[in-house]
Design a protein around this motif. Structure first.
Motif, short mmCIF file in Angstrom:
data_model
loop_
_atom_site.label_atom_id
_atom_site.label_comp_id
_atom_site.label_asym_id
_atom_site.label_seq_id
_atom_site.Cartn_x
_atom_site.Cartn_y
_atom_site.Cartn_z
N SER A 43 0.99 -1.07 -0.08
CA SER A 43 -0.01 0.02 -0.09
C SER A 43 0.87 1.22 -0.01
N VAL A 44 2.14 1.15 0.35
CA VAL A 44 3.23 2.47 0.33
C VAL A 44 4.34 2.43 -0.59
N LYS A 45 4.34 1.30 -1.36
CA LYS A 45 5.39 1.15 -2.15
C LYS A 45 5.24 2.24 -3.39
N GLY A 46 6.51 2.70 -3.49
CA GLY A 46 6.53 3.81 -4.51
C GLY A 46 6.22 5.25 -4.05
N ARG A 47 5.73 5.44 -2.62
CA ARG A 47 5.52 6.68 -2.03
C ARG A 47 6.01 6.87 -0.75
N PHE A 48 6.44 5.84 -0.12
CA PHE A 48 7.16 5.96 1.37
C PHE A 48 8.53 5.46 1.19
N THR A 49 9.48 6.06 1.79
CA THR A 49 10.81 5.74 2.01
C THR A 49 11.37 5.61 3.20
N ILE A 50 11.91 4.40 3.56
CA ILE A 50 12.39 4.39 4.93
C ILE A 50 14.03 4.68 4.97
N SER A 51 14.66 5.38 5.80
CA SER A 51 16.19 5.24 5.83
C SER A 51 16.61 5.35 7.23
N ARG A 52 17.84 5.25 7.36
CA ARG A 52 18.23 5.24 8.73
C ARG A 52 19.75 5.83 8.75
N ASP A 53 20.15 6.96 9.87
CA ASP A 53 21.52 7.37 9.94
C ASP A 53 21.84 6.82 11.48
N ASN A 54 22.87 5.87 11.22
CA ASN A 54 23.26 5.36 12.47
C ASN A 54 24.16 6.37 13.38
N ALA A 55 24.67 7.25 12.45
CA ALA A 55 25.61 8.08 13.27
C ALA A 55 24.72 9.05 14.15
N LYS A 56 23.34 9.13 13.93
CA LYS A 56 22.62 10.03 14.64
C LYS A 56 21.50 9.15 15.49
#
Length: 124
Positions: free
Chosen positions: A63-76
């Motif tokens: 339902s969210v593919k192409g609209r939502f993006t997950i990411s991470r910043d391990n330094a933060k």
């Protein structure tokens, strides 16, 4: 042990964007797999997106593919959920979660730690 605190929720019109953040405290953030789930009133909590500890693997609900993006910043010690082209059906409380397996998993039961949630409301 890890504590998770979500932020960035709010009210937005359909078609708009929001960026959720989840800040983690505690050790070894980079070892955890992370996920976002959501729960609308009267509905079960459902999987939205997940990311592995390295960030090299991600997974999304259809339902969210192409609209939502997950990411991470391990330094933060932070994981993000960029939400674009929002729809009224995206309205829910959004939760971030962490699993000690370090993987991008869709299964709610594999997550060990949960935040308190942040409300996202999309108006039509």
């Amino acid at each position: 042990q890890v504590q998770l605190v979500e932020s960035g929720g709010g009210l937005v019109q359909a078609g708009g964007s929001l960026r959720l953040s989840c800040a983690a405290s505690g050790r070894a953030f980079s070892a955890y797999g992370l996920g976002w789930f959501r729960q609308a009133p009267g509905k079960e909590r459902e999987f939205v997106a997940a990311i592995s500890r390295s960030g090299g693997s991600t997974d999304y609900a259809d339902s969210v593919k192409g609209r939502f993006t997950i990411s991470r910043d391990n330094a933060k010690n932070t994981v993000y959920l960029q939400m674009n082209s929002l729809k009224p059906e995206d309205t829910a409380v959004y939760y971030c979660a962490a699993n000690t397996l370090g993987i991008a998993t869709i299964f709610r039961g594999t997550y060990n730690y949960w935040g308190q949630g942040t409300q996202v409301t999309v108006s039509s």
